[in-house]
Design an enzyme around this catalytic site. Sequence first.
Site, short mmCIF file in Angstrom:
data_model
loop_
_atom_site.label_atom_id
_atom_site.label_comp_id
_atom_site.label_asym_id
_atom_site.label_seq_id
_atom_site.Cartn_x
_atom_site.Cartn_y
_atom_site.Cartn_z
N ASP A 1 0.88 -1.16 0.00
CA ASP A 1 0.00 0.00 0.00
C ASP A 1 0.92 1.22 0.00
OD1 ASP A 1 -2.35 1.61 0.39
OD2 ASP A 1 -1.78 1.78 2.50
N ASP B 1 -0.26 5.16 1.07
CA ASP B 1 -0.59 6.11 2.14
C ASP B 1 -0.73 5.41 3.48
OD1 ASP B 1 -1.05 8.89 0.96
OD2 ASP B 1 -2.19 7.63 -0.41
N ASP C 1 -1.70 -1.02 6.02
CA ASP C 1 -1.87 -0.36 7.31
C ASP C 1 -3.33 -0.15 7.66
OD1 ASP C 1 -2.54 2.90 6.89
OD2 ASP C 1 -1.80 1.82 5.16
#
Length: 220
Positions: free
Chosen positions: A8, A10, A165
């Site tokens: 990922d 961001d 995250d």
Amino acid sequence: MIQALVFDFDGLIIDTETPWYYAFQQVYQRYGFELPLSVYAQCIGTTFHDFNPYANLAEQAGVDVEVITRECKTAHAALMERIELRAGVQDYLKEAKRLNLKVGIASSSEYAWIEPLLKKNDIFHYFDTIQTADVVAKVKPDPELYVKALAALEVEGSQAISFEDSLNGFTAAKAAGLNCVVVPNEVTRHLPFAEHDLMLTSMSDMPLAEVIVKLSGSTA
């Protein structure tokens, strides 16, 4: 055997998520309102379909949404001036190349946001594919970004490890059949990541080679 890693962006490679939450908090409080993390979490790693923090405050405060958007982006930009790569990220990328692993990004953000930050931090060259919101009909938690990343890297889900995250990202990665390592940040660490394959506080916790062994039982 693990042949690829899909990250990922961001909140995972660079923690843009925590500054966004703090920026929204600043502006909400300026107008006399609060933004609970449990509410804001609905839009982490995905679109504003379920919760739009700009529109929400604009409606409560009776202010034009363009004014709120401008104030939030200004606050976020100020906070981002101090942001660096998350701990261990560059070590993982270097090790992935040493192990001849393919490396990709699957992000719900747009390419125009991601590319400058990758180049600013001198890690753009590590990625074999970058799949973003620009190329899919649905972003996370839909698995399409990961499906496209796997196709571009020419691997099966079982041959890849995702690093996420957010809960929306984790859901997307698991739906696409990838092994999933959760590396939450300050604003996502309290989310309910059920059935993750491994959770780290940061990528500096464990060498990549050890992660691969834990998830596959063999070296890359």
